[in-house]
Design a protein around this motif. Structure first.
Motif: not given
Lengths: 236, 277
Positions: A94, A97, A100, A106, B155-156, B159, B172
């Protein structure tokens, strides 16, 4: 040019400054320890550097092409994470991130980088484990790996050794020192541990709602402030 | 057993209910993990009450129920998130205020118009007959939207759920993902509400996540396990409710409670009892 420069900067919440009159500049490759008692404004300064809060006065400039998304951060742990079902790999990944954008998965290169970092930090045997079942020292190393995935320039650590036993504490200091020496990543660490700070860091910033001292660790030891804290009166 | 299933699926309304229910269970399980881990479980409950109020108003004026309740519940979701962030009124108190408020509005509107009929009971505790064809198509499209968005931002969402401070610090937009989560939750709740009932729909969000967390150790396995648990519990619940002529929503919740009990017992036997999240 300096990586971070503060000119008479103040940070605070809801109109009340917590820490003010900050004047220091940090160069690439420095290892800064931020010292001070509880409530002295250490964590507030970290939030300011991360740009989670804006300066109330003065300026905070970044140089050497440092973007806000290139800062690695190791926060104080929250209670929610203690029972969070997360795998070690998931947590480490993570860290990528911020780079990305909208890409949903990933890349192989990122997984390779993460594997190398976990190897360096001695946690690759734990990569399939559950984060909440690790010891405190192991958890901090996982979060350190995540922070290093996020940055190659600046690492901010907010009391990384609190709650660790002496062996794990020394181990973590050694790892952070190694990272600073071998990769040249700039480090800013909040700590209560004066002895280790003076031993490992190149610079010290001492806060008490305002800047009390900024200079090299060597000079700090010679000051009255440094002597008082090293003398064992404070929370060493 | 097989005969029962064939018999069940010869009723078109049951087929519709099972399709919508399965999709809603899936969405609810996906979102539920993040909501439970972020301590947002009560938002699901609050939103379902807002949904009840919106449904009552829509029925009273003869408007399309989904078209009225989805925007209203989404609005309430954003409002609840705002209030949770703002420290003047604490999040749980804000939820209690909004949910009882909308319940009151709903009951008053219903009693002034249609009267306190079995309709009210259906809104509160769900009815399997509530789905018409338009509802089914709309539910299918919206569920697929929820699932695709969830997968794209998986994935976000992880997180932001695991460590919001770190996510924010590394750039983010955590606030945006909280909004996204609230938005998807609002849609899921409205879709599932008429079948499960305003009082019971939030259990679909909370139970599968908690059940999966008894045994699973990584985020991905928790998500997958909760989806499977949610679907199985839904099917068993529907079949049981058909066989014994029990309310569908309540039966599904009962099966979920049983599943939670079984998983907790297995975890206890393994000697790894965790504090309830």
């Amino acid at each position: 040019m300096a990586l971070i420069t503060c000119h008479d900067t103040a940070f605070g919440y809801e109109g009340h400054p917590v820490v003010s009159h900050l004047n220091f500049s940090l160069n690439t490759g420095d290892y800064l320890c931020v010292m001070g008692e509880n409530g002295a404004g250490k964590s507030t300064l970290i939030k300011g550097i991360l740009r989670l809060i804006k300066p109330m006065a003065g300026t905070l400039e970044t140089g050497d092409g440092l973007l806000p998304s290139e800062i690695g951060y190791l926060p104080q742990q929250t209670a929610a994470q203690k029972d969070f079902p997360a795998g070690v790999e998931e947590v480490v990944y993570s860290g990528f991130l911020n780079r990305r954008g909208l890409r949903p998965f990933y890349s192989r290169a990122e997984k390779q980088t993460a594997a190398t970092l976990m190897e360096q930090l001695g946690i690759s045997h734990l990569k399939k484990s559950c984060y909440r079942e690790l010891s405190g020292g192991q958890q901090q190393r996982v979060l350190l790996a995540r922070a290093l995935c996020a940055t190659s320039k600046l690492l901010l650590l907010d009391e990384p050794v609190s709650g660790l036993d002496p062996v794990a504490t020394q181990e973590l200091y050694r790892l952070i020192g190694d990272i600073n020496h071998t990769t040249g990543i700039t480090i800013i660490m909040v700590s209560h541990d004066v002895r280790s700070a003076v031993e490992h860091a190149s610079h010290i910033l001492h806060l008490k709602n305002a800047q009390q001292f900024y200079g090299t660790a060597h000079d700090y030891v010679a000051t009255n402030l440094g002597q008082t804290f090293l003398g064992g009166h404070a929370d060493v | 057993m097989f005969d029962v299933l064939v018999e069940m699926f010869s009723y078109p309304f049951l087929v519709r209910a099972v399709i919508v229910g399965a999709l809603v269970s899936l969405c609810a399980a996906l979102l539920g993990n993040s909501l439970v881990l972020k301590r947002y479980s009560m938002i699901g409950d609050g939103l379902s009450h807002v949904g009840f109020g919106a449904l009552a108003v829509a029925t009273a004026f003869g408007w399309a129920p989904l078209a009225v309740s989805i925007p209203l519940v989404v609005l309430a979701a954003f409002l609840l998130l705002r209030l949770s962030d703002n420290s003047k009124i604490k999040g749980d108190a804000a939820i209690a205020m909004i949910s009882t408020g909308s319940l009151a509005v709903g009951v008053i509107v219903l009693s002034l118009t249609t009267g306190m009929t079995t309709d009210v009971c259906n809104y509160l505790f769900g009815s399997i007959l509530a789905m018409n064809k338009t509802d089914v198509y709309m539910s299918m499209v919206l569920s697929i939207v929820v699932i695709v968005i969830f997968l794209l931002f998986y994935h976000k969402i992880f997180a932001v759920t695991f460590d919001e401070t770190f996510a924010r610090a590394t750039g983010v937009k955590a606030g945006g993902y909280n909004m996204l989560l609230a938005f998807l939750t609002a849609i899921t709740i409205v879709l599932g509400m008429r079948m499960m009932g305003a009082m019971l729909i939030s259990s679909l969000i909370i139970f599968p996540a908690l059940t999966a967390m008894r045994l699973c150790k990584t985020y991905r396995s928790v998500i997958l396990c909760s989806v499977v648990v949610s679907l199985i519990c839904f099917f068993i619940g529907v079949v049981v409710s058909y066989l014994y002529a029990m309310p569908t929503g309540a039966s599904v919740v009962m099966v979920n409670i049983l599943a939670f009990g079984i998983f907790a017992a297995i975890a206890a036997v393994k000697g790894k009892v965790k504090k309830p999240a």
